[in-house]
Design a protein around this motif. Structure first.
Motif, PDB file in Angstrom:
ATOM      1  N   GLY A  49       0.788  -1.223   0.078  1.00 54.10           N
ATOM      2  CA  GLY A  49       0.080   0.023   0.032  1.00 54.10           C
ATOM      3  C   GLY A  49       0.875   1.213  -0.048  1.00 54.10           C
ATOM      4  O   GLY A  49       0.198   2.461   0.004  1.00 54.10           O
ATOM      5  N   LEU A  50       2.176   1.048  -0.005  1.00 56.73           N
ATOM      6  CA  LEU A  50       3.043   2.301   0.084  1.00 56.73           C
ATOM      7  C   LEU A  50       2.914   3.188  -1.241  1.00 56.73           C
ATOM      8  O   LEU A  50       2.857   4.527  -1.354  1.00 56.73           O
ATOM      9  CB  LEU A  50       4.535   2.045   0.229  1.00 56.73           C
ATOM     10  N   CYS A  51       2.565   2.827  -2.465  1.00 54.51           N
ATOM     11  CA  CYS A  51       2.260   3.341  -3.654  1.00 54.51           C
ATOM     12  C   CYS A  51       1.001   4.317  -3.553  1.00 54.51           C
ATOM     13  O   CYS A  51       0.888   5.377  -3.701  1.00 54.51           O
ATOM     14  CB  CYS A  51       2.267   2.752  -4.679  1.00 54.51           C
ATOM     15  N   GLU A  52      -0.168   3.856  -2.748  1.00 52.81           N
ATOM     16  CA  GLU A  52      -1.425   4.373  -2.793  1.00 52.81           C
ATOM     17  C   GLU A  52      -1.078   5.752  -1.744  1.00 52.81           C
ATOM     18  O   GLU A  52      -1.751   6.615  -1.784  1.00 52.81           O
ATOM     19  CB  GLU A  52      -2.381   3.412  -2.167  1.00 52.81           C
ATOM     20  N   LYS A  53      -0.133   5.332  -0.753  1.00 53.58           N
ATOM     21  CA  LYS A  53      -0.140   6.212   0.534  1.00 53.58           C
ATOM     22  C   LYS A  53       0.564   7.474  -0.032  1.00 53.58           C
ATOM     23  O   LYS A  53       0.711   8.399   0.434  1.00 53.58           O
ATOM     24  CB  LYS A  53       0.375   5.474   1.598  1.00 53.58           C
ATOM     25  N   ALA A  54       1.673   7.050  -1.091  1.00 53.25           N
ATOM     26  CA  ALA A  54       2.351   8.247  -1.315  1.00 53.25           C
ATOM     27  C   ALA A  54       1.889   9.217  -2.710  1.00 53.25           C
ATOM     28  O   ALA A  54       2.157  10.395  -2.894  1.00 53.25           O
ATOM     29  CB  ALA A  54       3.663   7.647  -2.038  1.00 53.25           C
ATOM     30  N   CYS A  55       0.793   8.850  -3.269  1.00 47.39           N
ATOM     31  CA  CYS A  55       0.183   9.304  -4.270  1.00 47.39           C
ATOM     32  C   CYS A  55      -0.286  10.878  -4.097  1.00 47.39           C
ATOM     33  O   CYS A  55      -1.293  10.941  -2.937  1.00 47.39           O
ATOM     34  CB  CYS A  55      -0.993   8.520  -4.764  1.00 47.39           C
ATOM     35  N   PRO A  56       0.187  11.771  -4.542  1.00 52.99           N
ATOM     36  CA  PRO A  56      -0.301  13.186  -3.952  1.00 52.99           C
ATOM     37  C   PRO A  56      -1.559  13.621  -4.647  1.00 52.99           C
ATOM     38  O   PRO A  56      -2.106  14.601  -4.302  1.00 52.99           O
ATOM     39  CB  PRO A  56       0.861  14.063  -4.693  1.00 52.99           C
ATOM     40  N   ILE A  57      -2.234  12.560  -5.366  1.00 46.95           N
ATOM     41  CA  ILE A  57      -3.562  13.054  -6.037  1.00 46.95           C
ATOM     42  C   ILE A  57      -4.645  12.282  -4.761  1.00 46.95           C
ATOM     43  O   ILE A  57      -5.712  12.861  -4.670  1.00 46.95           O
ATOM     44  CB  ILE A  57      -3.904  12.583  -7.358  1.00 46.95           C
ATOM     45  N   LEU A  58      -4.493  10.991  -4.419  1.00 51.73           N
ATOM     46  CA  LEU A  58      -5.165  10.540  -3.550  1.00 51.73           C
ATOM     47  C   LEU A  58      -5.154  10.785  -2.255  1.00 51.73           C
ATOM     48  O   LEU A  58      -5.845  10.907  -1.448  1.00 51.73           O
ATOM     49  CB  LEU A  58      -4.854   8.993  -3.518  1.00 51.73           C
ATOM     50  N   HIS A  59      -3.741  11.479  -1.812  1.00 49.18           N
ATOM     51  CA  HIS A  59      -3.493  12.027  -0.425  1.00 49.18           C
ATOM     52  C   HIS A  59      -3.150  13.678  -0.880  1.00 49.18           C
ATOM     53  O   HIS A  59      -1.773  13.451  -0.999  1.00 49.18           O
ATOM     54  CB  HIS A  59      -2.638  11.216   0.274  1.00 49.18           C
ATOM     55  N   LYS A  60      -3.685  14.266  -0.810  1.00 49.12           N
ATOM     56  CA  LYS A  60      -3.385  15.713  -1.095  1.00 49.12           C
ATOM     57  C   LYS A  60      -2.482  16.237   0.058  1.00 49.12           C
ATOM     58  O   LYS A  60      -2.674  16.282   1.043  1.00 49.12           O
ATOM     59  CB  LYS A  60      -4.681  16.720  -1.438  1.00 49.12           C
ATOM     60  N   VAL A  61      -1.406  17.001  -0.693  1.00 47.64           N
ATOM     61  CA  VAL A  61      -0.437  17.466   0.401  1.00 47.64           C
ATOM     62  C   VAL A  61      -0.851  18.819   0.832  1.00 47.64           C
ATOM     63  O   VAL A  61      -1.028  19.786  -0.328  1.00 47.64           O
ATOM     64  CB  VAL A  61       1.063  17.554  -0.191  1.00 47.64           C
ATOM     65  N   VAL A  62      -0.966  19.190   2.063  1.00 46.16           N
ATOM     66  CA  VAL A  62      -1.086  20.812   2.601  1.00 46.16           C
ATOM     67  C   VAL A  62       0.101  20.828   3.555  1.00 46.16           C
ATOM     68  O   VAL A  62       0.203  20.117   4.471  1.00 46.16           O
ATOM     69  CB  VAL A  62      -2.397  20.800   3.153  1.00 46.16           C
ATOM     70  N   VAL A  63       0.650  21.950   3.108  1.00 45.81           N
ATOM     71  CA  VAL A  63       1.849  22.560   4.017  1.00 45.81           C
ATOM     72  C   VAL A  63       1.249  23.424   4.959  1.00 45.81           C
ATOM     73  O   VAL A  63       0.960  24.618   4.859  1.00 45.81           O
ATOM     74  CB  VAL A  63       3.241  22.657   3.385  1.00 45.81           C
ATOM     75  N   LYS A  64       0.950  23.106   6.164  1.00 42.45           N
ATOM     76  CA  LYS A  64       0.080  23.880   7.279  1.00 42.45           C
ATOM     77  C   LYS A  64       1.024  25.179   7.852  1.00 42.45           C
ATOM     78  O   LYS A  64       0.203  26.121   7.883  1.00 42.45           O
ATOM     79  CB  LYS A  64      -0.152  23.245   8.233  1.00 42.45           C
ATOM     80  N   THR A  65       2.362  24.901   7.648  1.00 44.53           N
ATOM     81  CA  THR A  65       3.320  25.988   8.127  1.00 44.53           C
ATOM     82  C   THR A  65       3.428  26.901   6.791  1.00 44.53           C
ATOM     83  O   THR A  65       4.082  28.131   7.174  1.00 44.53           O
ATOM     84  CB  THR A  65       4.513  25.523   8.279  1.00 44.53           C
ATOM     85  N   ASN A  66       2.805  26.745   5.656  1.00 43.78           N
ATOM     86  CA  ASN A  66       3.140  27.870   4.609  1.00 43.78           C
ATOM     87  C   ASN A  66       1.804  28.815   4.678  1.00 43.78           C
ATOM     88  O   ASN A  66       0.911  28.260   5.141  1.00 43.78           O
ATOM     89  CB  ASN A  66       3.053  27.096   3.057  1.00 43.78           C
ATOM     90  N   THR A  67       2.017  30.175   4.166  1.00 44.53           N
ATOM     91  CA  THR A  67       1.241  31.091   4.088  1.00 44.53           C
ATOM     92  C   THR A  67       0.079  30.988   2.959  1.00 44.53           C
ATOM     93  O   THR A  67       0.494  30.670   1.937  1.00 44.53           O
ATOM     94  CB  THR A  67       1.681  32.367   4.214  1.00 44.53           C
ATOM     95  N   THR A  68      -1.113  31.418   3.333  1.00 44.60           N
ATOM     96  CA  THR A  68      -1.883  31.583   2.171  1.00 44.60           C
ATOM     97  C   THR A  68      -2.048  33.037   1.506  1.00 44.60           C
ATOM     98  O   THR A  68      -2.551  33.193   0.560  1.00 44.60           O
ATOM     99  CB  THR A  68      -3.451  31.353   2.850  1.00 44.60           C
ATOM    100  N   THR A  69      -1.062  33.834   1.976  1.00 49.86           N
ATOM    101  CA  THR A  69      -0.694  35.220   1.405  1.00 49.86           C
ATOM    102  C   THR A  69       0.596  35.499   1.257  1.00 49.86           C
ATOM    103  O   THR A  69       1.162  36.154   2.067  1.00 49.86           O
ATOM    104  CB  THR A  69      -1.449  36.403   2.450  1.00 49.86           C
ATOM    105  N   PRO A  70       1.328  34.874   0.168  1.00 48.19           N
ATOM    106  CA  PRO A  70       2.723  34.991   0.114  1.00 48.19           C
ATOM    107  C   PRO A  70       3.278  36.355   0.071  1.00 48.19           C
ATOM    108  O   PRO A  70       2.631  37.311  -0.745  1.00 48.19           O
ATOM    109  CB  PRO A  70       2.971  33.885  -0.999  1.00 48.19           C
ATOM    110  N   ASP A  71       4.349  36.536   0.406  1.00 46.85           N
ATOM    111  CA  ASP A  71       5.049  37.867  -0.064  1.00 46.85           C
ATOM    112  C   ASP A  71       5.331  37.756  -1.589  1.00 46.85           C
ATOM    113  O   ASP A  71       6.003  36.820  -2.076  1.00 46.85           O
ATOM    114  CB  ASP A  71       6.442  38.114   0.552  1.00 46.85           C
ATOM    115  N   ILE A  72       5.087  38.637  -2.363  1.00 50.38           N
ATOM    116  CA  ILE A  72       5.484  38.726  -3.849  1.00 50.38           C
ATOM    117  C   ILE A  72       6.182  40.016  -4.233  1.00 50.38           C
ATOM    118  O   ILE A  72       6.203  40.968  -3.679  1.00 50.38           O
ATOM    119  CB  ILE A  72       3.999  38.968  -4.590  1.00 50.38           C
ATOM    120  N   PHE A  73       7.339  39.546  -5.280  1.00 50.80           N
ATOM    121  CA  PHE A  73       8.411  40.343  -5.557  1.00 50.80           C
ATOM    122  C   PHE A  73       8.396  40.226  -7.090  1.00 50.80           C
ATOM    123  O   PHE A  73       8.291  39.150  -7.771  1.00 50.80           O
ATOM    124  CB  PHE A  73       9.404  40.061  -5.076  1.00 50.80           C
TER     125      PHE A  73
END
Length: 396
Positions: A49-73
């Motif tokens: 089941g490791l292939c299924e667990k690793a799939c980024p579509i079946l298990h969407k990645v959300v980096v909670k420490t990242n901001t929803t309003t990034p600094d833009i340059f």
């Protein structure tokens, strides 16, 4: 048989399951369109089941420490050689050089044998030159996720650059956050078929009666805004056409003829991003000082995490940088949040790819009604207009 855990049209070809399988019983094989999909050897599979667990579509990645309003340059390298030889403003190269100075490793896409596009790991300035610039076909990731994990586990610093879905795949494969890993993605319009890319090169070799020695997308001979495709040949000749006349780029940017099916409904055009830093061309940029030269290339930089912010500070002495807003960024980059619309002629294109030359096939498919062009433009603009309206309403 194809792997059964994901609908084919949702598979991004990120190679995460391929890397995750402990028994190496997953192969990535091309379909008739030239895109790679996982094929599982049932005789070797232990159903871990490791292939299924690793799939980024079946298990969407959300980096909670990242901001929803990034600094833009808006930014570019002050080194003109780096800037001119880069896709946009050379900011990725500046970030990469700061990694190399600290003994770190870089992972990105290069042109391999016969100009095949593949990911690799490098740790020299010469290696950086190979992974610099855009490659306009889907890259073969291979086993680089495994290589990256070995480096990280040995306390080496690694900078990974890839599409948003590849970045998500790497994070899922690693299964934990590494302080010594920095992830850079880019505003992705969609991954093109490697088979179509090869047909394009085949067409050029036939036309110029010579083998190709170098492929250079987004060449700046005519400037950054009018970027070109340049291809050099063994016989000394060269092909150079700008974005409005190069048939490969026109088929990609204007007609959406050969992007991967999953790219029409991308799961990773959201905030927070899965990367520490997001890069793009800053199309439509307007600087405080209009006399500054943007034609050598200007990067859009979105800082998504504290790690990304600290890294950006480290390179500030070697770059021009001007803070911008969300609306500035979205103005010329609808693909930050909007997936491309599949061309109705896409099926016809792939049905005839094996029997027609690239030149003849594109001539057949580039004819469209003015109503289609208006519809495509309308769909791209409306989401941006809606976002701007919502922002104004919130402020009132």
């Amino acid at each position: 048989m194809t792997i059964e855990i994901l609908e084919k049209n949702k598979c991004t070809g990120c190679y995460t399951c391929y890397n995750a399988c402990p028994k190496n019983c997953i192969a990535m094989e091309r379909d008739h369109e030239g895109f790679s999909y996982p094929i599982i050897d049932k005789k070797k599979c232990v159903e871990c089941g490791l292939c299924e667990k690793a799939c980024p579509i079946l298990h969407k990645v959300v980096v909670k420490t990242n901001t929803t309003t990034p600094d833009i340059f808006a930014a570019w390298s002050l080194n003109d050689t780096i800037r001119l030889n880069s896709t946009s403003g050379g900011i990725f190269s500046e970030i990469a050089l700061s990694f190399l100075e600290k003994g770190g490793y870089l992972c990105g896409a290069r042109y391999g044998e016969k100009h095949h596009i593949e990911h690799c790991v490098v740790n020299t300035a010469e290696g950086l030159e190979k992974i610099r610039q855009s490659k306009y076909a889907q890259s073969d990731i291979g086993y680089v996720y495994r290589d990256i994990k070995k480096l990280l586990d040995n306390d080496q610093k690694v900078l990974f650059c890839g599409t948003p879905c590849e970045c998500a795949g790497l994070r899922n494969y690693l299964r934990k956050d590494y302080e010594n890993l920095t992830v850079v993605d880019f505003v992705c319009r969609g991954s093109n078929s490697p088979k179509v890319y090869e047909k394009f090169l085949e067409y050029l070799e036939e036309k110029y009666q010579s083998k190709i020695t170098k492929v250079w997308f987004k060449n700046k001979t005519y400037g950054w805004n009018r970027f070109s495709t340049k291809v050099e040949f063994e016989n000394g000749q060269s092909y150079l056409e700008d974005r409005y006349h190069d048939k490969y780029i026109v088929g990609y940017i204007r007609y959406n003829l050969y992007i991967r099916p999953s790219c029409a409904h991308c799961e990773y055009k959201t905030f927070p991003r899965v990367s520490d830093i997001t890069l793009a061309d800053f199309w439509g940029i307007k600087l405080d000082n209009p006399e500054l030269d943007i034609e050598k290339g200007t990067s859009l930089v979105m800082i998504n995490s504290l790690k990304g912010k600290n890294l950006y500070k480290n390179i500030e002495r070697g770059i021009f940088s001007e803070r911008k807003t969300f609306s500035d960024a979205f103005g010329g980059n609808a693909c930050i949040s909007t997936s491309p619309i599949m061309n109705p002629k896409r099926q016809y294109f792939f049905e005839h790819l094996d029997t027609m030359t690239f030149d003849a096939l594109t001539k057949k498919c580039f004819k469209d009604k003015w109503t289609v062009r208006i519809k495509q433009r309308f769909i791209q603009i409306i989401p941006l207009k809606l976002k701007n309206w919502i922002k104004k309403a919130i402020k009132q």
